[in-house]
Design an enzyme around this catalytic site. Structure first.
Site, mmCIF file in Angstrom:
data_model
loop_
_atom_site.group_PDB
_atom_site.id
_atom_site.type_symbol
_atom_site.label_atom_id
_atom_site.label_comp_id
_atom_site.label_asym_id
_atom_site.label_seq_id
_atom_site.Cartn_x
_atom_site.Cartn_y
_atom_site.Cartn_z
ATOM 1 N N PRO A 179 -123.717 -16.177 21.592
ATOM 2 C CA PRO A 179 -124.087 -17.375 20.823
ATOM 3 C C PRO A 179 -123.810 -17.328 19.322
ATOM 4 C CG PRO A 179 -126.031 -16.080 21.288
ATOM 5 C CD PRO A 179 -124.891 -15.393 21.985
ATOM 6 N N CYS A 180 -122.545 -17.340 18.961
ATOM 7 C CA CYS A 180 -122.185 -17.351 17.541
ATOM 8 C C CYS A 180 -122.591 -18.667 16.875
ATOM 9 C CB CYS A 180 -120.705 -17.068 17.360
ATOM 10 S SG CYS A 180 -119.621 -18.150 18.283
#
Length: 165
Positions: free
Chosen positions: A133-134
């Protein structure tokens, strides 16, 4: 990308935010890129496999995520990058849905508090969008800084997770 993983299968998943190219190796999911994303690998020399169990499971979990029925992914991952990038990407996996962290917090988390810009570069090179989850990484002041898939996608993902209204 230099030194590409040995992809064994690929498929295109139609997400609410546009086509997502999924690619795997023998060890796990190694890529998930939005069409037009920065650092998209282009053509992958692996067969299109709509019957691949891991790619189908990734597509199912992503579908559940977009339907608001999943907040965490349970997939075998095979991340390929430098040791520093791998440290950053592992730190991203610890940022839970509904939460954000700054690039500086990630830098401190991996023991390199002065490497904020390098962390930003590593976040931008994340090869497994959404699953790693950047999109949950924001500027120190809370601003929505860059996202390789486009800020419109980052905004949509953060809205889906209840971080933005």
């Amino acid at each position: 990308m230099k030194n590409r993983p040995a992809y064994t299968a690929r498929m295109t998943f139609e997400s609410p935010l546009g086509p997502l190219l999924l690619a795997r190796t023998d060890a796990g999911l190694a890529g998930a890129w939005f069409e037009g994303q920065k650092d998209h690998p282009g053509t992958i020399a692996a067969p299109e496999r709509d019957d691949d169990p891991l790619l189908n499971e990734a597509a199912r979990q992503l579908t559940d995520y977009w339907a608001g029925q999943r907040r965490h992914f349970d997939l075998a991952l095979d991340l390929h990058g430098t040791p520093f990038q791998l440290d950053v990407w592992r730190a991203l996996l610890a940022v839970q849905a509904g939460q954000t962290q700054s690039y500086g917090e990630i830098a401190r988390c991996i023991g390199t508090p002065a490497a904020v810009r390098a962390v930003g570069a590593a976040v931008g090179r994340n090869p497994v969008s959404v699953v790693v989850p950047c999109h949950r990484i924001i500027g120190r002041d809370g601003s929505l800084t860059g996202y390789a898939g486009g800020l419109h996608r980052k905004t949509a993902l953060l809205k889906l997770e209840g971080i933005l209204s």
